[in-house]
Design a protein around this motif. Structure first.
Motif, mmCIF file in Angstrom:
data_model
loop_
_atom_site.group_PDB
_atom_site.id
_atom_site.type_symbol
_atom_site.label_atom_id
_atom_site.label_comp_id
_atom_site.label_asym_id
_atom_site.label_seq_id
_atom_site.Cartn_x
_atom_site.Cartn_y
_atom_site.Cartn_z
ATOM 1 N N VAL A 12 0.864 -1.160 0.000
ATOM 2 C CA VAL A 12 0.000 0.000 0.000
ATOM 3 C C VAL A 12 0.904 1.214 0.000
ATOM 4 C CG1 VAL A 12 -1.800 1.273 1.218
ATOM 5 C CG2 VAL A 12 -1.764 -1.233 1.298
ATOM 6 N N THR A 13 0.873 1.999 -1.065
ATOM 7 C CA THR A 13 1.843 3.071 -1.249
ATOM 8 C C THR A 13 1.175 4.423 -1.151
ATOM 9 O OG1 THR A 13 3.076 1.640 -2.724
ATOM 10 C CG2 THR A 13 3.580 3.987 -2.826
ATOM 11 N N SER A 14 1.743 5.304 -0.357
ATOM 12 C CA SER A 14 1.358 6.709 -0.393
ATOM 13 C C SER A 14 2.206 7.353 -1.471
ATOM 14 C CB SER A 14 1.641 7.386 0.952
ATOM 15 O OG SER A 14 0.793 6.907 1.940
ATOM 16 N N PHE A 15 1.623 7.581 -2.640
ATOM 17 C CA PHE A 15 2.379 8.170 -3.750
ATOM 18 C C PHE A 15 2.491 9.661 -3.509
ATOM 19 C CE2 PHE A 15 2.852 9.856 -8.054
ATOM 20 C CZ PHE A 15 3.953 9.120 -8.443
ATOM 21 N N LEU A 16 3.706 10.113 -3.250
ATOM 22 C CA LEU A 16 3.945 11.495 -2.847
ATOM 23 C C LEU A 16 4.363 12.331 -4.031
ATOM 24 C CD1 LEU A 16 6.002 10.793 0.361
ATOM 25 C CD2 LEU A 16 3.668 11.634 0.255
ATOM 26 N N SER A 17 3.895 13.539 -4.089
ATOM 27 C CA SER A 17 4.393 14.508 -5.053
ATOM 28 C C SER A 17 4.626 15.810 -4.331
ATOM 29 C CB SER A 17 3.386 14.702 -6.194
ATOM 30 O OG SER A 17 2.175 15.208 -5.681
ATOM 31 N N ALA A 18 5.283 16.746 -5.018
ATOM 32 C CA ALA A 18 5.530 18.038 -4.389
ATOM 33 C C ALA A 18 4.208 18.637 -3.954
ATOM 34 C CB ALA A 18 6.220 18.952 -5.390
ATOM 35 N N ASN A 19 4.221 19.207 -2.770
ATOM 36 C CA ASN A 19 3.052 19.839 -2.158
ATOM 37 C C ASN A 19 2.079 18.855 -1.533
ATOM 38 O OD1 ASN A 19 3.867 22.417 -2.799
ATOM 39 N ND2 ASN A 19 2.880 22.385 -4.795
ATOM 40 N N SER A 20 2.338 17.562 -1.567
ATOM 41 C CA SER A 20 1.406 16.618 -0.967
ATOM 42 C C SER A 20 1.555 16.626 0.546
ATOM 43 C CB SER A 20 1.678 15.195 -1.491
ATOM 44 O OG SER A 20 2.870 14.690 -0.936
ATOM 45 N N HIS A 21 0.543 16.101 1.243
ATOM 46 C CA HIS A 21 0.679 15.918 2.672
ATOM 47 C C HIS A 21 1.514 14.659 2.912
ATOM 48 C CE1 HIS A 21 -2.753 13.599 1.308
ATOM 49 N NE2 HIS A 21 -2.688 12.860 2.379
ATOM 50 N N TYR A 22 2.003 14.493 4.113
ATOM 51 C CA TYR A 22 3.006 13.458 4.367
ATOM 52 C C TYR A 22 2.369 12.213 4.978
ATOM 53 C CZ TYR A 22 6.095 17.388 3.504
ATOM 54 O OH TYR A 22 6.724 18.458 2.929
ATOM 55 N N ASP A 23 1.541 11.541 4.223
ATOM 56 C CA ASP A 23 0.989 10.269 4.682
ATOM 57 C C ASP A 23 2.109 9.243 4.809
ATOM 58 O OD1 ASP A 23 -1.601 11.118 4.847
ATOM 59 O OD2 ASP A 23 -2.168 10.392 2.856
ATOM 60 N N PHE A 24 1.942 8.325 5.765
ATOM 61 C CA PHE A 24 2.934 7.260 5.893
ATOM 62 C C PHE A 24 2.578 6.093 4.982
ATOM 63 C CE2 PHE A 24 -0.098 6.239 9.367
ATOM 64 C CZ PHE A 24 -0.336 4.896 9.121
ATOM 65 N N ASP A 25 3.584 5.252 4.724
ATOM 66 C CA ASP A 25 3.394 4.055 3.900
ATOM 67 C C ASP A 25 3.120 2.844 4.786
ATOM 68 O OD1 ASP A 25 4.321 4.741 0.967
ATOM 69 O OD2 ASP A 25 5.757 5.708 2.296
ATOM 70 N N LEU A 26 2.280 1.959 4.310
ATOM 71 C CA LEU A 26 2.167 0.616 4.863
ATOM 72 C C LEU A 26 2.591 -0.348 3.766
ATOM 73 C CD1 LEU A 26 1.326 -1.478 7.016
ATOM 74 C CD2 LEU A 26 -0.938 -1.474 5.931
ATOM 75 N N ILE A 27 3.670 -1.059 3.994
ATOM 76 C CA ILE A 27 4.218 -1.989 3.008
ATOM 77 C C ILE A 27 4.035 -3.406 3.540
ATOM 78 C CG2 ILE A 27 6.301 -2.723 1.776
ATOM 79 C CD1 ILE A 27 7.256 0.234 2.122
ATOM 80 N N LYS A 28 3.315 -4.205 2.787
ATOM 81 C CA LYS A 28 3.055 -5.583 3.202
ATOM 82 C C LYS A 28 3.937 -6.528 2.406
ATOM 83 C CE LYS A 28 -1.790 -4.811 4.482
ATOM 84 N NZ LYS A 28 -3.185 -5.279 4.292
ATOM 85 N N LYS A 29 4.666 -7.375 3.113
ATOM 86 C CA LYS A 29 5.554 -8.325 2.462
ATOM 87 C C LYS A 29 5.228 -9.731 2.933
ATOM 88 C CE LYS A 29 9.500 -7.039 1.207
ATOM 89 N NZ LYS A 29 10.922 -6.688 0.977
ATOM 90 N N GLY A 30 5.329 -10.688 2.035
ATOM 91 C CA GLY A 30 5.014 -12.055 2.372
ATOM 92 C C GLY A 30 3.550 -12.354 2.156
ATOM 93 N N LYS A 31 3.055 -13.363 2.821
ATOM 94 C CA LYS A 31 1.670 -13.815 2.673
ATOM 95 C C LYS A 31 0.998 -13.838 4.035
ATOM 96 C CE LYS A 31 -1.099 -17.620 0.794
ATOM 97 N NZ LYS A 31 -1.044 -18.962 0.134
ATOM 98 N N ASP A 32 -0.101 -13.107 4.159
ATOM 99 C CA ASP A 32 -0.826 -13.053 5.431
ATOM 100 C C ASP A 32 -1.260 -14.448 5.855
ATOM 101 O OD1 ASP A 32 -0.585 -10.328 5.709
ATOM 102 O OD2 ASP A 32 -2.520 -9.867 4.800
ATOM 103 N N ASP A 33 -0.896 -14.782 7.084
ATOM 104 C CA ASP A 33 -1.239 -16.110 7.595
ATOM 105 C C ASP A 33 -1.714 -16.036 9.040
ATOM 106 O OD1 ASP A 33 1.113 -15.403 8.808
ATOM 107 O OD2 ASP A 33 2.227 -17.206 8.241
ATOM 108 N N GLY A 34 -2.174 -14.839 9.444
ATOM 109 C CA GLY A 34 -2.642 -14.674 10.821
ATOM 110 C C GLY A 34 -1.523 -14.594 11.831
ATOM 111 N N ASN A 35 -0.290 -14.400 11.357
ATOM 112 C CA ASN A 35 0.873 -14.350 12.253
ATOM 113 C C ASN A 35 1.817 -13.249 11.766
ATOM 114 O OD1 ASN A 35 2.685 -15.214 14.328
ATOM 115 N ND2 ASN A 35 3.840 -16.377 12.803
ATOM 116 N N THR A 36 1.294 -12.028 11.681
ATOM 117 C CA THR A 36 2.015 -10.919 11.065
ATOM 118 C C THR A 36 2.834 -10.140 12.083
ATOM 119 O OG1 THR A 36 0.412 -10.653 9.267
ATOM 120 C CG2 THR A 36 1.702 -8.706 9.871
ATOM 121 N N LEU A 37 4.058 -9.808 11.684
ATOM 122 C CA LEU A 37 4.911 -8.889 12.428
ATOM 123 C C LEU A 37 4.698 -7.493 11.859
ATOM 124 C CD1 LEU A 37 7.346 -8.046 14.251
ATOM 125 C CD2 LEU A 37 8.836 -8.735 12.348
ATOM 126 N N LEU A 38 4.364 -6.529 12.715
ATOM 127 C CA LEU A 38 4.232 -5.130 12.319
ATOM 128 C C LEU A 38 5.443 -4.361 12.843
ATOM 129 C CD1 LEU A 38 2.719 -2.637 11.194
ATOM 130 C CD2 LEU A 38 1.494 -2.523 13.383
#
Length: 431
Positions: A12-38
């Motif tokens: 999930v990417t916050s695509f930033l451009s000049a003048n945008s607000h500074y949303d954070f990114d959530l990057i998901k790697k691997g395969k969700d299996d109910g045992n996720t490290l955040l």
């Protein structure tokens, strides 16, 4: 040709451009299996070891089994400002927060990820002062310091998985201490005993997580260390957390202080306007003049790292990498041709088809083939002819001050159709 920057299962990417607000990114790697490290980095913008470690986990690790979610830039505005918190300490906003607080939406969003049913363990990355020690040694090594420790809020919590906080923290500390660069860097467990009534620590992200049924830990590296050494220790700890959770991974760099430094500083790029321009940033000059920006003054870009962004102020576009300012681009506003094109170069005597946004490596010389559709400008090269095509050009024929990089090896070749900018190709002379 599109450049693929992150090979992720999901992102999930916050695509930033000049003048945008500074949303954070959530990057998901691997395969969700109910045992996720955040993993969370960047809650405080003056702690680069934490947010750079999270970004390297996103860009330089493949998750081959299990699931890791990464927030590398939670307080992105704070990171850009090189501040602990322009609107106050974000890590003290997880208990009660007014809807009028400028960071209210950010806090609500990260809370939703913490509470997600897939997430079972949370690690918040920090850089702390000095070296934590259970007993006082001196001002730099004492119970009042926060560097080099694994933080828990209490010994255990009653949850199905990973509730034995102290035991897990002990395992992490033991693993890190087997891989120290210096004995002074020794890790310890730091139990803040928040549950016993520490009003300040009750406001933190990890305590919020614990109160929502999630195992949560802080990991602190010392601000007395240079950044890449802090990152080394953060990544050691994160790899142990993954091991404990049964998450499998592949690392894309040599796991030494030198290897970490290289991973942080090399192979970072920004690509602009659907790859019409690609800028390598590892050795970029601090100021580039007459840089072609769309006349609408909006700079659309993609970045190879979630800590990269561009901030506009008047006609200057500043490239930031975390809390480092890499370069300023002085805009030369242009109409843009929307077509993507391939042109021909003669590189060391061999003909090549080259797409806009490419970097062409040259040993001795290059020649830009004439194309009736384009006018070509080799930035820094001058001759008495009206055209800059059909001429063999060596490195010493281009003024070094116009190079893209500090080493004087990379130069801009710009293409125009009538009065419109068409695209840029970089020529990189091998040193």
């Amino acid at each position: 040709m599109k450049f693929v920057y992150f090979l992720l299962i999901a992102i999930v990417t916050s695509f930033l451009s000049a003048n945008s607000h500074y949303d954070f990114d959530l990057i998901k790697k691997g395969k969700d299996d109910g045992n996720t490290l955040l993993v969370v980095g960047g809650i405080q913008g003056d702690e680069p070891g934490g947010f750079i470690s999270a970004s390297l986990l996103a860009t330089h690790y493949d998750i081959t089994k299990g699931s890791v979610w990464i927030v590398p830039n939670l307080n992105f505005y704070s990171i850009i400002k090189r501040s602990r918190g322009p609107y106050g300490d974000m890590n003290r906003k997880f208990a009660h927060l007014s809807k009028k607080d400028p960071e209210y939406n950010t806090i609500q969003r990260i809370k939703s990820y913490i509470k997600d049913e897939n997430v079972k363990l949370v690690v918040n990355l920090h850089d702390g002062s000095g070296f934590f020690r259970p007993t006082y040694e001196d001002k730099l090594h004492s119970p009042h310091r926060w560097g080099q420790c694994s933080i828990i809020d209490q010994t255990k919590i009653d949850i199905p998985l990973y509730g034995n906080l102290k035991e897990i923290s002990d395992e992490v500390v033991k693993y890190v201490n087997k891989n120290l660069m210096k004995s002074e860097h020794k890790y310890h467990v730091h139990n803040t005993r928040t549950v016993e009534g520490d009003k300040e620590m009750e406001k933190t992200l990890t305590y919020f997580a614990i109160n929502n049924g999630k195992a949560a830990f802080g990991n602190e590296a010392s601000k007395s260390l240079v950044t890449h050494e802090r990152v080394y220790y953060h990544l050691l700890a994160l790899e142990k957390y993954m091991d404990i959770m049964g998450i499998k991974y592949k690392r894309k760099f040599e796991f030494t202080a030198k290897g970490v430094y290289s991973a942080i500083n090399n192979d970072i790029y920004i690509s602009m306007y659907d790859n019409k321009i690609k800028l390598p940033l590892s050795k970029i000059r601090s100021f580039l003049k007459y840089f072609p920006i769309k006349k609408d003054k909006i700079l659309d870009f993609e970045a190879s790292n979630p800590l990269l962004t561009i901030v506009k102020e008047k006609n200057i576009y500043t490239i930031h990498y975390g809390n480092r300012r890499l370069s300023k681009l002085k805009a030369d506003y242009q109409e843009y041709d929307d077509e993507s094109n391939t042109v021909k170069f003669l590189v060391d005597g061999k003909l090549q088809d080259v797409e806009f946004g490419s970097i062409v490596e040259v040993s001795k010389n290059f020649l830009v083939k004439h194309d009736k559709n384009f006018r070509v400008n080799i930035i820094g090269y001058t001759n008495k002819k009206k055209t800059e095509t059909g001429i063999n050009i060596r490195k010493n024929q281009i003024a070094r001050k116009f190079s893209v990089d500090k080493s004087g090896d990379i130069y801009r070749v710009e293409y125009y159709t009538k009065n419109k900018f068409a695209g840029m190709i970089l020529v990189k002379f091998r040193s």
